[in-house]
Design a protein around this motif. Structure first.
Motif, PDB file in Angstrom:
ATOM      1  N   ALA A   1      24.226 -44.998 -49.063  1.00  0.00           N
ATOM      2  CA  ALA A   1      23.514 -46.078 -49.876  1.00  0.00           C
ATOM      3  C   ALA A   1      22.467 -45.144 -50.547  1.00  0.00           C
ATOM      4  CB  ALA A   1      22.743 -46.981 -49.039  1.00  0.00           C
ATOM      5  N   ALA A   2      21.971 -44.133 -50.193  1.00  0.00           N
ATOM      6  CA  ALA A   2      21.125 -43.159 -50.833  1.00  0.00           C
ATOM      7  C   ALA A   2      21.639 -42.364 -51.814  1.00  0.00           C
ATOM      8  CB  ALA A   2      20.532 -42.155 -49.821  1.00  0.00           C
ATOM      9  N   VAL A   3      23.105 -41.984 -51.574  1.00  0.00           N
ATOM     10  CA  VAL A   3      23.676 -41.191 -52.563  1.00  0.00           C
ATOM     11  C   VAL A   3      24.055 -42.244 -53.794  1.00  0.00           C
ATOM     12  CG1 VAL A   3      26.080 -40.043 -53.123  1.00  0.00           C
ATOM     13  CG2 VAL A   3      24.642 -39.402 -50.972  1.00  0.00           C
ATOM     14  N   LEU A   4      24.229 -43.479 -53.323  1.00  0.00           N
ATOM     15  CA  LEU A   4      24.526 -44.583 -54.627  1.00  0.00           C
ATOM     16  C   LEU A   4      23.519 -44.808 -55.438  1.00  0.00           C
ATOM     17  CD1 LEU A   4      26.498 -46.585 -55.936  1.00  0.00           C
ATOM     18  CD2 LEU A   4      25.693 -48.346 -54.361  1.00  0.00           C
ATOM     19  N   ALA A   5      22.383 -45.079 -54.753  1.00  0.00           N
ATOM     20  CA  ALA A   5      21.003 -45.299 -55.542  1.00  0.00           C
ATOM     21  C   ALA A   5      20.687 -44.106 -56.432  1.00  0.00           C
ATOM     22  CB  ALA A   5      19.964 -45.261 -54.398  1.00  0.00           C
ATOM     23  N   ALA A   6      21.084 -42.983 -56.127  1.00  0.00           N
ATOM     24  CA  ALA A   6      20.611 -41.698 -56.903  1.00  0.00           C
ATOM     25  C   ALA A   6      21.582 -41.722 -58.198  1.00  0.00           C
ATOM     26  CB  ALA A   6      20.803 -40.322 -56.129  1.00  0.00           C
ATOM     27  N   ASN A   7      22.617 -42.031 -57.813  1.00  0.00           N
ATOM     28  CA  ASN A   7      23.980 -41.870 -59.085  1.00  0.00           C
ATOM     29  C   ASN A   7      23.643 -43.139 -59.975  1.00  0.00           C
ATOM     30  OD1 ASN A   7      25.895 -39.774 -58.759  1.00  0.00           O
ATOM     31  ND2 ASN A   7      25.670 -40.077 -56.618  1.00  0.00           N
ATOM     32  N   TYR A   8      23.276 -44.192 -59.453  1.00  0.00           N
ATOM     33  CA  TYR A   8      22.941 -45.230 -60.161  1.00  0.00           C
ATOM     34  C   TYR A   8      21.696 -45.154 -61.074  1.00  0.00           C
ATOM     35  CZ  TYR A   8      21.333 -50.259 -61.384  1.00  0.00           C
ATOM     36  OH  TYR A   8      21.169 -51.274 -61.945  1.00  0.00           O
TER      37      TYR A   8
ATOM     38  N   ARG B   1      22.006 -44.921 -65.003  1.00  0.00           N
ATOM     39  CA  ARG B   1      21.178 -46.027 -65.952  1.00  0.00           C
ATOM     40  C   ARG B   1      20.334 -45.148 -66.968  1.00  0.00           C
ATOM     41  NH1 ARG B   1      17.842 -50.786 -64.804  1.00  0.00           N
ATOM     42  NH2 ARG B   1      17.697 -50.614 -66.886  1.00  0.00           N
ATOM     43  N   LEU B   2      19.669 -43.952 -66.335  1.00  0.00           N
ATOM     44  CA  LEU B   2      18.819 -43.230 -67.483  1.00  0.00           C
ATOM     45  C   LEU B   2      19.441 -41.960 -68.093  1.00  0.00           C
ATOM     46  CD1 LEU B   2      15.748 -43.067 -64.936  1.00  0.00           C
ATOM     47  CD2 LEU B   2      16.321 -44.596 -66.930  1.00  0.00           C
ATOM     48  N   SER B   3      20.699 -41.612 -68.052  1.00  0.00           N
ATOM     49  CA  SER B   3      21.138 -40.635 -68.778  1.00  0.00           C
ATOM     50  C   SER B   3      21.412 -40.852 -70.232  1.00  0.00           C
ATOM     51  CB  SER B   3      22.496 -40.049 -68.035  1.00  0.00           C
ATOM     52  OG  SER B   3      23.386 -41.376 -67.973  1.00  0.00           O
ATOM     53  N   PRO B   4      21.610 -41.997 -70.511  1.00  0.00           N
ATOM     54  CA  PRO B   4      21.500 -42.332 -72.153  1.00  0.00           C
ATOM     55  C   PRO B   4      20.060 -42.078 -72.777  1.00  0.00           C
ATOM     56  CG  PRO B   4      22.610 -44.036 -70.827  1.00  0.00           C
ATOM     57  CD  PRO B   4      21.952 -43.415 -69.958  1.00  0.00           C
ATOM     58  N   HIS B   5      19.194 -41.646 -71.884  1.00  0.00           N
ATOM     59  CA  HIS B   5      17.711 -41.788 -72.107  1.00  0.00           C
ATOM     60  C   HIS B   5      17.157 -40.321 -71.950  1.00  0.00           C
ATOM     61  CE1 HIS B   5      17.890 -46.241 -72.966  1.00  0.00           C
ATOM     62  NE2 HIS B   5      18.288 -46.317 -71.768  1.00  0.00           N
TER      63      HIS B   5
ATOM     64  N   ALA C   1      11.316 -49.103 -66.526  1.00  0.00           N
ATOM     65  CA  ALA C   1       9.994 -48.428 -66.837  1.00  0.00           C
ATOM     66  C   ALA C   1      10.183 -47.135 -67.554  1.00  0.00           C
ATOM     67  CB  ALA C   1       8.937 -48.377 -65.647  1.00  0.00           C
ATOM     68  N   MET C   2      11.224 -46.469 -67.039  1.00  0.00           N
ATOM     69  CA  MET C   2      11.458 -45.283 -67.856  1.00  0.00           C
ATOM     70  C   MET C   2      11.950 -45.425 -69.194  1.00  0.00           C
ATOM     71  SD  MET C   2      10.526 -42.431 -65.882  1.00  0.00           S
ATOM     72  CE  MET C   2      11.423 -41.332 -66.298  1.00  0.00           C
ATOM     73  N   VAL C   3      12.919 -46.468 -69.118  1.00  0.00           N
ATOM     74  CA  VAL C   3      13.536 -46.986 -70.582  1.00  0.00           C
ATOM     75  C   VAL C   3      12.401 -47.360 -71.514  1.00  0.00           C
ATOM     76  CG1 VAL C   3      14.945 -48.358 -71.663  1.00  0.00           C
ATOM     77  CG2 VAL C   3      15.614 -47.193 -69.467  1.00  0.00           C
ATOM     78  N   ALA C   4      11.349 -47.850 -71.151  1.00  0.00           N
ATOM     79  CA  ALA C   4      10.361 -48.397 -72.022  1.00  0.00           C
ATOM     80  C   ALA C   4       9.383 -47.169 -72.363  1.00  0.00           C
ATOM     81  CB  ALA C   4       9.505 -49.569 -71.237  1.00  0.00           C
ATOM     82  N   ILE C   5       9.257 -46.259 -71.450  1.00  0.00           N
ATOM     83  CA  ILE C   5       8.608 -45.027 -71.742  1.00  0.00           C
ATOM     84  C   ILE C   5       9.350 -44.250 -72.712  1.00  0.00           C
ATOM     85  CG2 ILE C   5       7.575 -42.924 -70.907  1.00  0.00           C
ATOM     86  CD1 ILE C   5       7.131 -43.979 -68.214  1.00  0.00           C
ATOM     87  N   ARG C   6      10.565 -44.286 -72.496  1.00  0.00           N
ATOM     88  CA  ARG C   6      11.456 -43.403 -73.706  1.00  0.00           C
ATOM     89  C   ARG C   6      11.336 -44.106 -75.163  1.00  0.00           C
ATOM     90  NH1 ARG C   6      12.773 -40.389 -76.656  1.00  0.00           N
ATOM     91  NH2 ARG C   6      14.498 -39.117 -76.696  1.00  0.00           N
ATOM     92  N   ARG C   7      11.253 -45.347 -74.953  1.00  0.00           N
ATOM     93  CA  ARG C   7      10.776 -46.226 -76.319  1.00  0.00           C
ATOM     94  C   ARG C   7       9.362 -45.563 -76.833  1.00  0.00           C
ATOM     95  NH1 ARG C   7      13.387 -50.640 -73.956  1.00  0.00           N
ATOM     96  NH2 ARG C   7      11.245 -51.447 -73.371  1.00  0.00           N
ATOM     97  N   GLU C   8       8.481 -45.399 -76.132  1.00  0.00           N
ATOM     98  CA  GLU C   8       6.978 -45.124 -76.571  1.00  0.00           C
ATOM     99  C   GLU C   8       7.144 -43.566 -77.051  1.00  0.00           C
ATOM    100  OE1 GLU C   8       4.064 -47.572 -73.928  1.00  0.00           O
ATOM    101  OE2 GLU C   8       4.394 -45.472 -73.421  1.00  0.00           O
TER     102      GLU C   8
END
Length: 966
Positions: free
Chosen positions: A782-789, A793-797, A872-879
């Protein structure tokens, strides 16, 4: 729907389902988000872990039990510990933890789940509590500067020795008072031997003449047998030789005795255990180091200092962070991951609770009872070997020693056999007149009642050793005396922090996972809390069973042959492992093996620990992928033939990747005659999947405060057991004070107590017992899955800096903000501070690569919280994009002005190019439970230029407009 049979039903309270935050349906969605067609955690692990590294056999651990079952087992273990009245002393004293502090600090997740306050804007409560602790220490010792705690008194003495050696530029011997506690002398010798520092043990009056050249002297005050020496002559004699004077002391005694600083000492060390912290069979306890301002930059560990924030208000932060290992590495003065923050908070609150008058009253009562005991013993015909004392006396018993000890045992009292024909007695806060009467009976000296003795006994302390200077005069030590006031003060401090009870703390390399209440519940039970570390082992069968179980289970999980739980921090585990390697080489006649290879990607503690072990650090380059550069490794091995002692690896790598070539690295080092140390910091990605020994490791430490659920406590407690293969096992740490703790051990002690911080071993024991083999493996997946998730999610940003097989990471990922910074000026720090406005703790900042954020979500976070962080990280990327477009100057952006305080938002002078709503609620809407950072961004440079590390007078703050100065 038909009802199921018993065999189909989970046991009541299936713990794995509550510990692992993502259920089957969430995991299915997360796996799909990776876009790799994976259908299970097993398929993910097969894909991400390199071929041939998976363990050859499943974990052989006891079947898991539910929470009710584990608590029942712990009650049984606690009942096997016999809680006698231990009047043994040796730096450990029973005390009373005020219930308001026990319930609202020690047992409160708002305090024990916090992380080291590296993000000070959201750590102001802990920082203030630690500043209180520093003030207590500075006041009581009469010295101007104190640190925010160390591990125990013995290691604090060793750190003070290193200070003296550094101040003398590496010249001269270190002289140690023969009347120091024996465990202190042992740890100092262990640490000195590694660093090549000569240690001379001598009587106190001969310390200054014990060697031709001295860097420092250490004196125990009061001594281990209770003698109170005049410090001034010792200080004068040592200073005449150019040596610094270190005084190992007792905070409660200093309520009555002359402060070391007033007598001319340069450094004071000791333990704050008797300020409200349970005995816990040895720890965890908060030690301290205090010194004069002239030596403040040599202080080991962490220091809380006062600075100012962007709005001109006083604000707290960790000061002098250039001393941290991730910057100074092998040039660090100490290994800074050595603190006991939670216990320092308890000790500081104990002083707040009692105040100066209360502390003095406790000290006077303990001393008075000791005076009465001494008078009764003298009247009973016994010779006292201690002439001036505070709470401890040594009594000549001659041939009656065994009889006295046996009589005390009949009364369930532990006394100390000091030497041939001498018995020691040390009283404490919990001692009563009835206790004194029982001790007198054990000595056969009950000639008068305690009341009668009290009417005639006189104190042996003369004016020449009594204290004259004031202490604890700051209002914080008089303002919160009622329980109502103290409760509200403690609660107000907790409200200024972001701990795990309020938010995900996605710190890479730190594994901030769930610390379940069922795991924590036994911590305060008397059967575990009230055992003295030097009580007979026969009285600690419950603890010994826990130690044996944990050592066996950790050996099974890691693949090693032997484990020692003595190291009471990860840094101490590193040191113990490296010392075992050194001793092994020396036993084979290879003293020339003094080089430690450390990859440039390694955590700074590795290089610092290698230096402390007396090894010469040689860096090994890493490739652009983050992997160790095998070609450079071979070059280093060729450059140092016959000199390489070890390599320190972290696996998975510090970059969060399962490196393909780990076995090749190990084989190369073994081929050159070296040993392989694998740092266990990232074990959360291996448990149940791969074993460190099978990867090629010879020795490792395991961070119980990461992988095995002991909470971080805001920077301690930590525990770092060390495991080793059979050829290194004899060199693991032992104890000459309690040789039966680890029979046959040839390694020197690295902690004061034979089993280190035994009090918190119950937590990891419960965690493994609750999870079992299946649960531990599920947690890893589950820890490995969470990190890869998170990475998906954030690699496009934000680019993910390093990946392994198939573009996957291990249990953490590094987000690269350097391109963003180059384009816009927005830094990783800006992003970290803006996350506070979302009520989220920032990931690890600028480690292991400057300008990046390393994210580790752990297995215990639910998908909803992981998504909140990603959103939150995606919203910060918009800023950031708004800054990139030129519509908002970076200096005026919400990113650079973050975090935003409530005071700023209600100010009539709002002149920022974004709205108050955008500042306060960046996620949109109005959050009813919005966390308000208590201070704006802190000026770090100001705090280092104007170092104030004890509570500044309120008038001084007012005079400087909120910023203290000196």
């Amino acid at each position: 729907m038909p009802l199921r049979h018993l065999s189909e039903l989970a046991a009541t309270g299936d713990f794995e389902r509550r510990h692992v935050g993502t259920g089957a349906s969430d995991q299915e969605v997360m796996l799909q988000a990776l876009g790799l067609g994976l259908g299970s955690l097993e398929e993910l692990l097969d894909r991400v872990v390199p071929d041939g590294l998976r363990s050859s056999r499943p974990l052989d651990l006891p079947a898991p039990v539910d929470e009710a079952g584990v608590l029942a087992e712990l009650r049984g273990l606690a009942s096997r510990n016999e809680t006698w009245t231990s009047l043994v002393g040796m730096g450990y004293s029973a005390c009373v933890t005020p219930a308001v502090i026990r319930r609202n600090v020690l047992e409160d997740p708002g305090w024990y789940t916090a992380y080291t306050p590296y993000q000070p804007e959201i750590s102001q409560g802990r920082l203030e509590a630690l500043l209180n602790f520093q003030t207590v220490v500075a006041d009581m010792t009469g010295l101007g500067v104190a640190n925010a705690s160390l591990l125990d008194e013995a290691t604090a003495c060793a750190e003070a020795m290193a200070m003296c050696h550094a101040a003398a530029r590496g010249r001269g011997a270190f002289a140690v008072d023969a009347a120091c506690h024996p465990q202190t002398i042992e740890v100092v010798r262990t640490r000195a031997g590694a660093r090549g520092i000569e240690v001379v043990v001598a009587e106190a009056d001969r310390l200054a003449t014990s060697a031709p050249e001295l860097c420092g002297v250490l004196v125990q005050y009061p001594s281990t047998t209770g003698e109170v020496l005049g410090l001034a002559p010792i200080c004068d004699a040592a200073h005449s030789r150019g040596a610094l004077v270190v005084v190992a002391t007792d905070l409660l005694a200093l309520a009555l005795l002359e402060a070391p600083g007033d007598a001319g000492a340069d450094v004071a060390v000791g333990s704050a255990q008797r300020f409200g912290v349970p005995l816990w069979f040895g720890g965890p306890h908060a030690a301290f180091v205090a010194t004069r301002p002239a030596h403040e930059r040599l202080l080991p560990g962490r220091i809380v200092g006062v600075s100012v924030d962007a709005e001109g208000r006083p604000a707290l932060r960790l000061a002098l962070q250039t001393r941290e290992q991730h910057i100074r590495r092998e040039r660090a003065t100490s290994n800074v991951c050595t603190s006991q923050a939670l216990l320092a908070v308890v000790a500081g609150m104990y002083a707040v609770f009692h105040g100066a008058d209360g502390i003095r009253e406790i000290a006077e009562r303990v001393h008075r009872l000791t005076v009465v005991l001494a008078e009764g013993l003298r009247r009973g015909g016994h010779e006292l070997r201690t002439s001036r004392f505070f709470d401890t006396i040594a009594v000549a018993t001659g041939e009656r020693t065994d009889e006295v000890l046996a009589e005390a045992a009949i009364r369930r009292i532990n006394l100390r056999r000091v030497g041939d024909g001498v018995v020691g007695v040390a009283l404490d806060e919990t001692t009563t007149p009835e206790t004194v009467a029982a001790v007198l009976e054990a000595f056969g000296a009950r000639s008068a009642s305690v009341a009668e003795l009290d009417s005639v006994a006189t104190s042996p302390l003369g004016d020449d050793v009594l204290r004259r200077s004031a202490y604890l005069a700051h209002p914080v030590f008089s303002r919160h005396r009622s329980e109502t006031a103290l409760l509200r003060y403690v609660r107000s401090l907790a409200a200024r922090d972001l701990a795990l009870d309020r938010t995900m703390i996605p710190l890479g390399s730190c594994t901030m996972k769930l610390n379940a209440v069922a795991e924590m519940e036994a911590l305060s039970w008397p059967g575990f809390a009230d055992l003295h570390p030097f009580a007979p082992l026969s009285q600690a069968e419950g603890y010994l069973s826990i130690v044996r179980d944990l050592e066996r289970w950790l050996a099974e999980i890691s693949g090693y042959d032997a484990v020692s739980v003595q190291p009471n921090a990860g840094s101490q585990g590193e040191l113990a492992g490296l010392l075992a390697i050194r001793s092994y080489h020396e036993s084979r006649g290879e003293r020339g093996r003094t080089v430690c290879l450390v990859p440039t990607s390694a955590h700074g503690t590795n290089a610092a620990s290698a230096a402390m072990a007396g090894l010469r650090v040689v860096a090994v380059a890493c490739e652009s992928t983050g992997d160790v550069d095998l070609a450079d490794l071979r070059r280093r091995l060729d450059e140092h033939p016959g000199e390489v002692a070890a390599i320190m690896l972290t696996y998975p790598s510090t970059h969060g990747v399962y490196e393909e070539g780990v076995r090749e690295i190990c084989a190369a080092v073994h081929g050159a005659g070296g040993q392989v140390y694998i740092d266990g910091a990232n074990l959360n990605a291996l448990v149940g999947v791969a074993r460190l020994a099978e990867l090629g490791g010879d020795v490792s430490h395991f961070n119980l405060h990461k992988t095995f659920a002991i909470p971080h406590g805001g920077g301690g407690p930590g525990v770092g057991p060390v495991g080793a293969r059979s050829h290194l096992a004899p060199f693991l740490p032992g104890s000459t004070v309690v040789p039966d703790a680890r029979p046959g051990a040839r390694g020197g002690a690295v902690s004061a107590a034979p089993f280190g911080s035994a009090g918190v071993l119950t937590i990891s024991w419960a965690y493994i017992r609750l999870m079992g083999a299946k649960g531990l493996r599920a947690a890893t997946g589950a820890a490995v899955l969470a990190a890869n998730y998170v990475a998906a999610r954030l690699s496009p940003h934000y680019p993910v800096l390093y990946t392994g097989r198939g573009g996957l990471v291990a249990h953490e990922c590094i987000l690269d903000l350097r391109p963003v910074t180059a384009e816009t000026g927005v830094t990783a720090e800006d992003v970290a501070k803006r996350l506070a406005d979302f009520g989220i703790h920032a990931p690890t900042m600028s480690f292991p690569v400057a300008g990046t954020l390393m994210v580790e979500p752990t297995e215990s976070e639910p998908k909803s919280e992981i998504d909140r962080f990603c959103d939150a990280m995606v919203a910060i990327r918009r800023e950031i994009s708004e800054v990139a477009s030129g519509s908002v100057p970076v200096e005026e952006s919400a990113l650079r002005r973050a975090p935003h305080t409530a005071a700023a938002l209600v100010s009539s002078g709002w002149d920022r190019p974004y709205t108050r709503e955008e500042a306060a609620f960046p996620a949109g809407g109005v959050a009813a439970d919005r966390f308000w950072p208590p201070v704006a961004r802190i000026d770090n440079a100001y705090g280092d230029r104007n170092l104030v590390c004890s509570c500044p007078p309120l008038a001084e703050l007012a005079e400087t407009g909120g910023g203290p100065s000196r």
